[in-house]
Design a protein around this motif. Structure first.
Motif, PDB file in Angstrom:
ATOM      1  N   ARG A 184      60.479  15.369  78.642  1.00 45.26           N
ATOM      2  CA  ARG A 184      59.368  14.581  78.084  1.00 45.26           C
ATOM      3  C   ARG A 184      58.360  14.209  79.165  1.00 45.26           C
ATOM      4  NH1 ARG A 184      62.697  10.475  75.223  1.00 45.26           N
ATOM      5  NH2 ARG A 184      63.507  11.653  73.459  1.00 45.26           N
ATOM      6  N   ALA A 185      58.883  13.811  80.324  1.00 39.24           N
ATOM      7  CA  ALA A 185      58.001  13.418  81.425  1.00 39.24           C
ATOM      8  C   ALA A 185      57.151  14.605  81.874  1.00 39.24           C
ATOM      9  CB  ALA A 185      58.829  12.880  82.590  1.00 39.24           C
ATOM     10  N   LEU A 186      57.757  15.799  81.917  1.00 39.44           N
ATOM     11  CA  LEU A 186      56.996  16.992  82.316  1.00 39.44           C
ATOM     12  C   LEU A 186      55.905  17.302  81.289  1.00 39.44           C
ATOM     13  CD1 LEU A 186      59.822  19.288  83.749  1.00 39.44           C
ATOM     14  CD2 LEU A 186      57.960  18.224  85.021  1.00 39.44           C
ATOM     15  N   THR A 187      56.228  17.142  80.001  1.00 37.24           N
ATOM     16  CA  THR A 187      55.219  17.339  78.958  1.00 37.24           C
ATOM     17  C   THR A 187      54.067  16.352  79.155  1.00 37.24           C
ATOM     18  OG1 THR A 187      56.951  18.043  77.447  1.00 37.24           O
ATOM     19  CG2 THR A 187      54.829  17.466  76.462  1.00 37.24           C
ATOM     20  N   ASP A 188      54.405  15.082  79.418  1.00 41.59           N
ATOM     21  CA  ASP A 188      53.380  14.054  79.653  1.00 41.59           C
ATOM     22  C   ASP A 188      52.508  14.393  80.862  1.00 41.59           C
ATOM     23  OD1 ASP A 188      54.395  12.709  77.517  1.00 41.59           O
ATOM     24  OD2 ASP A 188      55.399  11.145  78.670  1.00 41.59           O
ATOM     25  N   LEU A 189      53.104  15.069  81.848  1.00 42.22           N
ATOM     26  CA  LEU A 189      52.352  15.440  83.048  1.00 42.22           C
ATOM     27  C   LEU A 189      51.541  16.725  82.843  1.00 42.22           C
ATOM     28  CD1 LEU A 189      55.013  14.720  85.829  1.00 42.22           C
ATOM     29  CD2 LEU A 189      52.823  13.574  85.576  1.00 42.22           C
ATOM     30  N   GLY A 190      51.640  17.318  81.650  1.00 40.30           N
ATOM     31  CA  GLY A 190      50.831  18.503  81.353  1.00 40.30           C
ATOM     32  C   GLY A 190      51.560  19.831  81.507  1.00 40.30           C
ATOM     33  N   PHE A 191      52.884  19.790  81.755  1.00 42.18           N
ATOM     34  CA  PHE A 191      53.644  21.040  81.871  1.00 42.18           C
ATOM     35  C   PHE A 191      54.025  21.535  80.474  1.00 42.18           C
ATOM     36  CE2 PHE A 191      54.190  19.095  86.010  1.00 42.18           C
ATOM     37  CZ  PHE A 191      54.121  20.170  86.874  1.00 42.18           C
ATOM     38  N   ASP A 192      53.074  22.151  79.782  1.00 37.70           N
ATOM     39  CA  ASP A 192      53.299  22.554  78.390  1.00 37.70           C
ATOM     40  C   ASP A 192      54.236  23.759  78.276  1.00 37.70           C
ATOM     41  OD1 ASP A 192      51.505  20.601  77.549  1.00 37.70           O
ATOM     42  OD2 ASP A 192      49.809  21.938  77.962  1.00 37.70           O
ATOM     43  N   SER A 193      54.348  24.539  79.335  1.00 38.99           N
ATOM     44  CA  SER A 193      55.131  25.771  79.270  1.00 38.99           C
ATOM     45  C   SER A 193      56.616  25.545  79.544  1.00 38.99           C
ATOM     46  CB  SER A 193      54.563  26.788  80.257  1.00 38.99           C
ATOM     47  OG  SER A 193      54.521  26.222  81.546  1.00 38.99           O
ATOM     48  N   VAL A 194      56.994  24.319  79.886  1.00 36.69           N
ATOM     49  CA  VAL A 194      58.407  24.035  80.146  1.00 36.69           C
ATOM     50  C   VAL A 194      59.068  23.596  78.841  1.00 36.69           C
ATOM     51  CG1 VAL A 194      60.045  22.624  81.434  1.00 36.69           C
ATOM     52  CG2 VAL A 194      57.930  23.375  82.530  1.00 36.69           C
ATOM     53  N   ALA A 195      60.086  24.357  78.422  1.00 38.20           N
ATOM     54  CA  ALA A 195      60.667  24.100  77.106  1.00 38.20           C
ATOM     55  C   ALA A 195      61.901  23.210  77.163  1.00 38.20           C
ATOM     56  CB  ALA A 195      61.025  25.412  76.439  1.00 38.20           C
ATOM     57  N   ARG A 196      62.861  23.567  77.971  1.00 41.50           N
ATOM     58  CA  ARG A 196      64.135  22.860  77.930  1.00 41.50           C
ATOM     59  C   ARG A 196      64.566  22.569  79.366  1.00 41.50           C
ATOM     60  NH1 ARG A 196      69.667  24.136  75.522  1.00 41.50           N
ATOM     61  NH2 ARG A 196      69.568  25.919  76.894  1.00 41.50           N
ATOM     62  N   VAL A 197      65.037  21.373  79.608  1.00 36.19           N
ATOM     63  CA  VAL A 197      65.460  20.999  80.951  1.00 36.19           C
ATOM     64  C   VAL A 197      66.940  20.618  80.932  1.00 36.19           C
ATOM     65  CG1 VAL A 197      65.084  19.422  82.886  1.00 36.19           C
ATOM     66  CG2 VAL A 197      63.147  20.149  81.481  1.00 36.19           C
ATOM     67  N   GLY A 198      67.694  21.179  81.821  1.00 40.35           N
ATOM     68  CA  GLY A 198      69.097  20.807  81.980  1.00 40.35           C
ATOM     69  C   GLY A 198      69.310  20.250  83.378  1.00 40.35           C
TER      70      GLY A 198
END
Lengths: 82, 82
Positions: free
Chosen positions: B25-39
């Motif tokens: 979620r934090a990456l999405t908020d920072l504009g990383f739209d291409s990152v789908a899933r984080v483990g």
């Protein structure tokens, strides 16, 4: 294309790793006499949609620098696979 | 001989990873739209004195099973190098 990027965050050389020291002591107590030094770190796996592995690596590196690693005490390595 | 064993501990398939979700979620908020899933996971590096890389792997695997990984929710992989 979908890529899987692994970001390995570890402490910079010379930064104290008390968690590693504690684990080392616990292993010695458990009888692991052949284990000399223990270091600890974090690993993040990111599914990245990018046009190339070079671009996926750039995105992962950017994410690590901006959010995942503390540049004062940590370094990071990146591995990218399909 | 001295070996460096890396033990990578990650959550088993199907186990909730709230830390990964939050980072995503934090990456999405920072504009990383291409990152789908984080483990997320942990990595431990052990300096092991052993007669062979097979023996070093055995020691690392034993240490992971006894101390470093929680077998209920975590799995581990081991890489051994000179």
């Amino acid at each position: 294309m979908k890529f899987l990027a692994k970001i390995i965050v570890s402490l910079k050389e010379g930064v104290l790793d008390p968690q590693g020291v504690t684990i080392g002591r616990a292993l010695t107590d458990l009888g692991f006499d052949s284990v000399a030094r223990v270091g600890t770190g974090k690993i993040f796996s990111l599914e990245i949609d990018a046009e190339s592995d070079v671009r996926a690596r750039e995105i992962a590196s950017d994410a690590a620098a901006k959010l995942l690693a503390n540049p004062v005490i940590e370094r990071f390595d990146i591995e990218v696979a399909r």
